[in-house]
Design a protein around this motif. Structure first.
Motif, PDB file in Angstrom:
ATOM      1  N   GLY A   1       3.660  39.327   7.569  1.00  0.00           N
ATOM      2  CA  GLY A   1       2.995  40.904   7.340  1.00  0.00           C
ATOM      3  C   GLY A   1       4.023  41.870   6.699  1.00  0.00           C
ATOM      4  O   GLY A   1       3.558  42.625   5.883  1.00  0.00           O
ATOM      5  N   GLY A   2       5.147  41.649   6.965  1.00  0.00           N
ATOM      6  CA  GLY A   2       6.492  42.354   6.495  1.00  0.00           C
ATOM      7  C   GLY A   2       6.457  42.139   5.108  1.00  0.00           C
ATOM      8  O   GLY A   2       6.607  43.013   4.169  1.00  0.00           O
ATOM      9  N   ALA A   3       6.597  40.794   4.680  1.00  0.00           N
ATOM     10  CA  ALA A   3       6.460  40.414   3.345  1.00  0.00           C
ATOM     11  C   ALA A   3       5.287  40.690   2.618  1.00  0.00           C
ATOM     12  O   ALA A   3       5.470  41.440   1.376  1.00  0.00           O
ATOM     13  N   THR A   4       4.336  41.100   3.109  1.00  0.00           N
ATOM     14  CA  THR A   4       2.967  41.070   2.508  1.00  0.00           C
ATOM     15  C   THR A   4       3.256  42.606   2.242  1.00  0.00           C
ATOM     16  O   THR A   4       2.757  43.177   0.800  1.00  0.00           O
ATOM     17  N   THR A   5       3.461  43.335   3.158  1.00  0.00           N
ATOM     18  CA  THR A   5       3.683  45.039   2.740  1.00  0.00           C
ATOM     19  C   THR A   5       4.637  45.191   1.671  1.00  0.00           C
ATOM     20  O   THR A   5       4.094  46.027   0.719  1.00  0.00           O
ATOM     21  N   MET A   6       5.815  44.416   1.716  1.00  0.00           N
ATOM     22  CA  MET A   6       6.614  44.526   0.409  1.00  0.00           C
ATOM     23  C   MET A   6       5.846  44.139  -0.783  1.00  0.00           C
ATOM     24  O   MET A   6       6.146  44.909  -1.972  1.00  0.00           O
ATOM     25  N   MET A   7       5.226  43.051  -0.789  1.00  0.00           N
ATOM     26  CA  MET A   7       4.360  42.405  -2.072  1.00  0.00           C
ATOM     27  C   MET A   7       3.374  43.592  -2.376  1.00  0.00           C
ATOM     28  O   MET A   7       3.113  43.616  -3.673  1.00  0.00           O
ATOM     29  N   VAL A   8       2.749  44.203  -1.476  1.00  0.00           N
ATOM     30  CA  VAL A   8       1.740  45.307  -1.887  1.00  0.00           C
ATOM     31  C   VAL A   8       2.510  46.313  -2.603  1.00  0.00           C
ATOM     32  O   VAL A   8       2.186  46.978  -3.608  1.00  0.00           O
ATOM     33  N   SER A   9       3.687  46.666  -2.256  1.00  0.00           N
ATOM     34  CA  SER A   9       4.192  47.812  -2.745  1.00  0.00           C
ATOM     35  C   SER A   9       4.677  47.922  -4.217  1.00  0.00           C
ATOM     36  O   SER A   9       4.626  49.109  -5.066  1.00  0.00           O
ATOM     37  N   GLY A  10       4.543  46.663  -4.885  1.00  0.00           N
ATOM     38  CA  GLY A  10       4.829  46.517  -6.222  1.00  0.00           C
ATOM     39  C   GLY A  10       3.661  46.337  -7.036  1.00  0.00           C
ATOM     40  O   GLY A  10       3.796  45.979  -8.457  1.00  0.00           O
ATOM     41  N   VAL A  11       2.462  46.446  -6.503  1.00  0.00           N
ATOM     42  CA  VAL A  11       1.187  46.059  -7.151  1.00  0.00           C
ATOM     43  C   VAL A  11       0.985  47.442  -8.324  1.00  0.00           C
ATOM     44  O   VAL A  11       0.975  48.525  -7.630  1.00  0.00           O
ATOM     45  N   LYS A  12       0.667  47.152  -9.315  1.00  0.00           N
ATOM     46  CA  LYS A  12       0.276  48.088 -10.361  1.00  0.00           C
ATOM     47  C   LYS A  12      -1.126  48.524  -9.982  1.00  0.00           C
ATOM     48  O   LYS A  12      -1.919  47.767  -9.855  1.00  0.00           O
ATOM     49  N   GLY A  13      -1.423  50.033 -10.066  1.00  0.00           N
ATOM     50  CA  GLY A  13      -2.571  50.568  -9.810  1.00  0.00           C
ATOM     51  C   GLY A  13      -3.046  50.846  -8.223  1.00  0.00           C
ATOM     52  O   GLY A  13      -3.973  51.017  -7.896  1.00  0.00           O
TER      53      GLY A  13
END
Length: 314
Positions: A173-185
């Motif tokens: 979930g921590g990795a997911t959170t970081m992956m969300v942070s770079g989503v465009k839009g």
């Protein structure tokens, strides 16, 4: 001539056997790493009874009024499941909580209790292939990052355009959170992120576990499993990179990691912290093993999280 032919046939047979063996091993470890099922290497959950330090949070979560929310995944058309718990006092501030590998929304009750006590609404989704959500594979946060964008939009629809959201997660979930942070839009209402013991990228984490648990080199086995995953699920392990995603992030991020983490090694947090482009803070929790920072030093953890959120959600 006959001897040469026999040699070539023998070599070809050996190659076929080796390739077949590697593919078979790859399929075995694909099932271990990617298919949702009980995992022998994960600690079993013990019943939480009165007297246990976690019992007040557990009892609160069991008794809390939960709205049952649903959402369709951003890809694959999977039905996703979540619990939403309103704050005691009406607020537009919400924490979206992302659970770890082979966990689920209901096992994140400690964190839901923490954020509820700080005055926030909480949304606890089940990731693809976990809990009550559909899916036959573990996304390690990569396909899930797009699902969490949809969850954020659902929160905004519920609490209004003036919503303020933080996304929090532990381990996967921590990795997911970081992956969300770079989503465009990503909606502007998402104001901040808190990641706890997330990994740099899926390839590095699985390669680390292959070495630690099975004493296997990352090549060629991890590459084979990654290739199988790419064919089946549409992404390679190297592509699933939290490190590359935080490098795109401009919003505040609190990084937390236990000093004694041997599952997602503590050293992974430092390149993640350096790569992040937004306002950032790093907390290394003394003596804490994997996903044990909160339980090891609850006062330090709570005070750090509270101060961070008060700064960026106001």
């Amino acid at each position: 001539m006959k001897r040469k032919t026999k040699v070539l046939i023998g070599l070809a047979s050996a190659v076929v056997l080796v390739c077949g063996g590697l593919f078979g091993a790859g399929m075995y470890f694909y099932n271990v790493a990617v298919v949702p099922a009980p995992k022998s290497f994960l600690a079993k959950s013990e019943p939480i009874k009165p007297g246990n330090s976690r019992y007040p949070a557990y009892k609160w979560y069991q008794d809390a009024h939960k709205q049952h929310w649903f959402e369709m995944s951003a890809t694959r058309h999977l039905k996703l499941d979540a619990n939403y718990i309103s704050a005691d006092k009406s607020t537009r501030k919400t924490i979206i909580i992302a659970h770890g590998f082979m966990s689920d929304k209901n096992r994140m009750f400690d964190y839901a209790y923490l954020f509820h006590n700080l005055g926030y609404n909480v949304l606890l989704p089940d990731a693809r292939g976990h809990g009550d959500s559909q899916g036959n594979y573990i996304g390690y946060g990569w396909p899930d990052r797009l699902d969490y964008v949809k969850w954020a939009k659902k929160v905004i629809h519920h609490t209004g355009q003036n919503s303020q959201i933080a996304i929090f997660g532990t381990s996967m979930g921590g990795a997911t959170t970081m992956m969300v942070s770079g989503v465009k839009g990503l909606p502007t209402q998402v104001k901040a992120f808190i990641e706890d013991c997330g990994y740099t990228d899926v390839y590095s984490e699985i390669a680390y576990q292959a070495k630690e648990m099975y004493h296997l080199p990352k090549f060629p086995l991890v590459d084979i499993v990654s290739g199988i995953n790419h064919v089946k699920n549409g992404y390679s392990f190297k592509k699933a990179s939290a490190l590359k995603q935080v490098a795109k992030n401009k919003r505040p991020m609190l990084f937390i990691h236990g000093a004694k983490d041997q599952f997602v090694p503590t050293k992974m947090v430092y390149p993640l912290y350096r790569a992040d482009k937004g306002p950032k803070q790093l907390l290394i929790v003394p003596g804490a093993a994997h996903s044990r920072s909160f339980s090891t030093h609850p006062k330090l953890y709570t005070a750090t999280v509270k101060k961070f959120l008060n700064k960026y959600l106001n």
